[in-house]
Design an enzyme around this catalytic site. Structure first.
Site, short mmCIF file in Angstrom:
data_model
loop_
_atom_site.label_atom_id
_atom_site.label_comp_id
_atom_site.label_asym_id
_atom_site.label_seq_id
_atom_site.Cartn_x
_atom_site.Cartn_y
_atom_site.Cartn_z
N CYS A 63 0.84 -1.21 0.00
CA CYS A 63 0.00 0.00 0.00
C CYS A 63 0.87 1.26 0.00
CB CYS A 63 -0.91 -0.04 1.23
SG CYS A 63 -1.75 1.49 1.60
N CYS A 66 0.16 3.78 2.73
CA CYS A 66 0.65 3.25 4.02
C CYS A 66 2.13 3.57 4.18
CB CYS A 66 0.43 1.74 4.10
SG CYS A 66 -1.30 1.24 4.03
#
Length: 137
Positions: A63, A66
């Site tokens: 991600c 993230c």
């Protein structure tokens, strides 16, 4: 006719730069967690959230947003004192925790006080925003 070609060229340049930026971010190296960040698992989450204020980051290695949050969370963890902490849950390893907390997209940040959810944030957030929300808990 010239206006249409100009607009198409502008859109193509825009798409190119977005793709290039995303590629750089996607291939960015992982940032090591600060020593104050607690790695949460399905076995330790009860104990680690008991009688504490804890901001839990639900994340995954693939991600890109993230990865953007990792240095921000390190900075937040450095500033927290006392019984206030930052924790992380890798949703690839602990899918049951993501399901338990109803995480549908990442990064999701859940603020718990004494094991009870008091706030939830989805997406990339700033250090100042997170510190302010933790202070309100």
């Amino acid at each position: 006719m010239q206006t249409t070609i100009g607009i198409l060229l502008l859109v193509a340049v825009f798409v190119f730069f977005i793709y290039r930026a995303y590629s750089k971010l996607k291939n960015a190296p992982m940032v090591e967690d600060h020593e104050n960040i607690i790695t949460l698992t399905d076995k330790n989450i009860q104990q680690q959230t008991k009688n504490k204020i804890i901001l839990i980051d639900f994340w995954a290695s693939w991600c890109a947003p993230c990865r953007m949050m990792a240095p921000v969370l390190n900075d937040v963890a450095k500033e927290l004192k006392g019984n206030t902490h930052v924790g992380k849950v890798n949703i690839e390893q602990y899918q049951s925790l993501a399901q338990r907390f109803g995480v549908r997209s990442i990064p999701t940040l859940i603020l718990l006080k004494n094991g009870v959810e008091v706030n939830r944030f989805v997406g990339v957030k700033s250090k100042d925003f997170l510190l302010e929300q933790i202070g309100k808990a």
